[in-house]
Scaffold this motif. Structure first.
Motif, PDB file in Angstrom:
ATOM      1  N   LYS A 182       2.804  -1.462  -7.988  1.00  0.00           N
ATOM      2  CA  LYS A 182       3.451  -1.650  -6.686  1.00  0.00           C
ATOM      3  C   LYS A 182       4.698  -0.776  -6.626  1.00  0.00           C
ATOM      4  N   PRO A 183       4.524   0.489  -6.301  1.00  0.00           N
ATOM      5  CA  PRO A 183       5.689   1.372  -6.219  1.00  0.00           C
ATOM      6  C   PRO A 183       6.506   1.084  -4.960  1.00  0.00           C
ATOM      7  N   VAL A 184       7.807   1.314  -5.043  1.00  0.00           N
ATOM      8  CA  VAL A 184       8.656   1.109  -3.870  1.00  0.00           C
ATOM      9  C   VAL A 184       8.343   2.193  -2.842  1.00  0.00           C
ATOM     10  N   THR A 228       9.926   4.087   0.795  1.00  0.00           N
ATOM     11  CA  THR A 228      10.979   4.216   1.801  1.00  0.00           C
ATOM     12  C   THR A 228      10.395   4.744   3.110  1.00  0.00           C
ATOM     13  N   SER A 229       9.099   4.516   3.287  1.00  0.00           N
ATOM     14  CA  SER A 229       8.454   4.813   4.561  1.00  0.00           C
ATOM     15  C   SER A 229       7.678   3.569   4.978  1.00  0.00           C
ATOM     16  N   PRO A 230       7.207   3.521   6.220  1.00  0.00           N
ATOM     17  CA  PRO A 230       6.447   2.324   6.638  1.00  0.00           C
ATOM     18  C   PRO A 230       5.135   2.151   5.866  1.00  0.00           C
ATOM     19  N   ARG A 284       2.775   1.759   2.608  1.00  0.00           N
ATOM     20  CA  ARG A 284       2.898   1.311   1.215  1.00  0.00           C
ATOM     21  C   ARG A 284       1.529   1.257   0.574  1.00  0.00           C
ATOM     22  N   HIS A 341       3.931  -1.214   7.414  1.00  0.00           N
ATOM     23  CA  HIS A 341       4.921  -2.272   7.647  1.00  0.00           C
ATOM     24  C   HIS A 341       5.850  -1.913   8.800  1.00  0.00           C
ATOM     25  N   LEU A 342       6.173  -2.937   9.598  1.00  0.00           N
ATOM     26  CA  LEU A 342       7.209  -2.784  10.613  1.00  0.00           C
ATOM     27  C   LEU A 342       8.511  -3.351  10.059  1.00  0.00           C
ATOM     28  N   GLU A 343       9.614  -2.990  10.704  1.00  0.00           N
ATOM     29  CA  GLU A 343      10.906  -3.438  10.177  1.00  0.00           C
ATOM     30  C   GLU A 343      11.117  -4.943  10.319  1.00  0.00           C
ATOM     31  N   GLY A 394       9.106  -7.047   9.437  1.00  0.00           N
ATOM     32  CA  GLY A 394       8.348  -7.683   8.360  1.00  0.00           C
ATOM     33  C   GLY A 394       6.859  -7.729   8.610  1.00  0.00           C
ATOM     34  N   ASP A 434       5.851 -15.691   6.667  1.00  0.00           N
ATOM     35  CA  ASP A 434       6.302 -17.062   6.938  1.00  0.00           C
ATOM     36  C   ASP A 434       5.842 -17.584   8.295  1.00  0.00           C
TER      37      ASP A 434
END
Lengths: 413, 216
Positions: free
Chosen positions: A107-109, A111-113, A115, A167-169, A171, A250
């Motif tokens: 699971k690399p980090v 910094t773009s939407p 993953r 991913h959107l900001e 969540g 959630d």
């Protein structure tokens, strides 16, 4: 053999990496659970054991036992890789202690939407929306739904799974996943020969299950062993599953999956037939106001085994099930859950001496109390009504009412 | 989806100061619950902007949460991300205005992160998916945040202002509540503004203990 291979690969990776990074990472985490049960079963017939809907059903009896004890070892190898291995003792298991999951996560980090992540090893396909706790336990009920009981018994991914997500900001995210796997060619055996069941037994990687009414099955299929081994490669052909997941953390989760083990149904090896099993699975989870959670799961599929008899494979069975769970957290630590299961199988084949037909439903009501951070007390009742034509082969009324009362004490650490 | 109706009560009190007036407010729900860490910005018509001092701001990682959960800074300020937990965190943001990643061992990282462009930067942790935090980077000349009682104070010269209230859980377009306010020495106009807030939203807090998941 499989146990040894995965155990060695994953534990070696965890310990090797922890030694390399001992100063950087607090690597090894040990978690687990122990589960003690008192159970009482009722059944219309005292001889309804083989085709009972419960693990210990078919007779009026009281039992007290250690239901399960599991230990999970988790290690962080670096910023992108983790490893996890779970060994467990299971009541009535073929092996006293065995591996249930052994997996490396990538699971690399990002910094773009976009993953990516991946899993490698032996693990559960993403089907259950209820079994989210340590060692595949559910926070809602002791007894799994019909779908998740079968997933626990006969499905496990031995291979790799990759996921690409957007991913959107806020969540929200949508993920597309796909996996290739082996060692799952006998999946479907129990659904066709026995039917659905409601329990919380998760098969370990070298597990085996006695077939119901085995002499009858061997009369029809002399090459079939008396025990089915759920995680076996028969034909050397890889299977796959693919699907997508939409989630608002959630709040909402929706997941769809299509599975095809691509097994060759005409090959038998060491008493194990290939069962060509395909199904679609869908699940929906809503977190509602007033501490309510709703989970629905559905599955629809078909399994085939053996050469052609007439126009169909010797065994050609459709299977389907749905479950609807509503759970409420009453106050912190106290949870009340109700689930309705409806399930069935339908025979397409022409082999009259093997009547794989069933229709059934079940209600499960659970109250659990989580206390002192690690302890959980459960009171649960499951009642089911089912019509299983195979019961008539044992001179039992095909329609049976069964009830399972349970008091479960579990400790998590 | 049911939504709680939240109540934004703005009480404005003006004092007679030649150069600066004090504007105060309190953000509460209809139940009287204060709204913590909401961001208030004020943009006037005057061309003269106040000189803003730049300081190093902090967002800690404590008990697997971002502390502060929301931090308002002005564009050009830097934030340092210490780690007070005894486990690693891997903080990242993919917000278009300021994307970054920082690997956090225990203690203080070597470098802070500079936020040069105005915008909302959403923070996450690649190890702990539930963690969420917000850096509100603003060009506004005047801004502040609500305290634990939901109260805030701004010292402003008399002018016409666009007042913006922002909180990630506000259920309105871009999570903002905007109003115009004329601020002069004579006027005392307590404002009331009702907004809805999402009832189910990400808290950024670890899962409940009874989820049966070890929180590590």
């Amino acid at each position: 053999m499989k146990t040894k291979i995965w155990f060695v690969i994953v534990t070696s990776a965890i310990f090797f990496a922890s030694a390399l990074h001992a100063d950087d990472f607090h690597n090894i985490q040990v978690h687990g659970e122990a589960d003690f049960r008192y159970i009482h079963t009722n059944s219309d017939s005292q001889n309804n054991t083989d085709f009972s809907k419960f693990w210990d059903g078919g007779a009026n009896q009281d039992l007290f036992h250690v239901n399960e004890a599991a230990l999970t070892l988790q290690g962080r190898l670096n910023w992108s890789w983790t490893g996890s291995i779970t060994a467990k003792y299971g009541y009535d298991a073929k092996n006293p202690v065995d591996i249930s999951e052994a997996v490396l996560f990538f699971k690399p980090v990002s910094t773009s939407p976009w993953r990516i992540n991946a899993r490698l090893g032996s693990f559960f396909a993403p089907i259950s929306l209820e079994n989210t706790g340590t060692a595949w336990t559910s926070p809602y009920t002791l007894t799994s739904s019909a779908i998740n009981s079968w997933v626990g018994e006969e499905l496990k991914t031995f291979g790799g799974e990759a996921t690409v997500g957007y991913h959107l900001e806020n969540g929200d995210h949508v993920d597309f996943f796909g996996a290739g796997f082996g060692n799952n060619d006998t999946a479907g055996t129990l659904l066709a020969f026995r039917g659905w069941r409601l329990h919380d037994y998760e098969a370990t990687i070298s597990d085996g299950f006695k077939l119901p009414n085995p002499t009858h099955i061997q009369n029809i299929f002399p090459k079939q062993a008396l025990t089915t081994q759920p995680f076996t490669e028969v034909d050397g052909r890889a299977g796959y599953y693919a699907g997508f997941n939409m989630e608002r953390p959630d709040v909402l989760k929706f997941r769809v999956l299509y599975y095809d083990n691509r097994a060759n149904p005409t090959i038998v090896e060491n008493g194990q037939y290939g069962w060509h099993t395909r199904f679609g699975s869908a699940g929906l989870k809503f977190v509602l106001p007033f501490e309510l959670t709703f989970i629905e799961q559905s599955m629809l599929g078909n399994t085939q085994m053996g050469g052609l008899v007439g126009t169909h494979a010797a065994v050609d069975v459709n299977f389907w099930a749905h479950s609807f769970l509503l759970s409420k957290k009453i106050i912190e630590g106290h949870r009340f859950s109700v689930r309705y299961d409806i399930f069935g199988t339908h025979k397409n084949d022409e082999l009259v001496q093997n009547p794989n037909e069933e229709n059934g439903s079940a209600w499960t009501v659970n109250y659990n109390w989580f206390f002192l951070k690690h302890h959980q007390l459960n009171f649960e009742v499951t009642t089911t009504n089912s019509n299983v034509t195979m019961r008539s082969l044992q001179n039992i009324n095909p329609t049976q009412n069964e009830t399972l009362w349970q008091i479960g004490y579990r400790v998590f650490f | 989806m049911l939504k709680n109706l939240w109540h934004f009560v703005l009480l404005s009190i003006f004092s007679c100061n030649v150069s600066s007036l004090t504007l105060q407010g309190t953000v509460t729900t209809t139940d009287g619950e204060p709204v913590f860490e909401a961001v208030i910005t004020a943009v006037g018509t005057a061309k003269n902007k106040p000189s803003l001092t730049t300081s190093l701001r902090t967002i800690d990682q404590r008990n697997r949460e971002f502390v502060s959960h929301i931090l308002a800074i002005h564009a050009g300020e830097s934030v340092i991300f210490p780690n007070s937990d005894n486990i690693q965190h891997h903080v990242y943001s993919f917000s278009p205005t300021n994307s970054f990643e920082i690997q956090l061992y225990k203690g203080m990282p070597a470098k802070p992160i500079s936020f040069d462009k105005a915008g909302i930067v959403v923070l996450g942790c690649n190890i702990h998916d539930w963690m969420v935090g917000y850096v509100y980077v603003t060009d506004a000349p005047y801004f502040t945040q609500t305290d634990a009682k939901g109260a805030w104070t701004l010292n402003l010269p008399a002018d016409d202002y666009t007042l913006t209230l922002w909180h990630p859980n506000l259920d309105s377009t871009n999570n903002v509540q905007i109003q115009q306010i004329k601020l002069n020495a004579e006027k005392t106009a307590p404002l009331e503004q009702k907004v809805t807030l999402k009832t189910t939203s990400r808290t950024g807090k670890p899962p409940a203990e009874d989820s049966q998941n070890p929180v590590y």
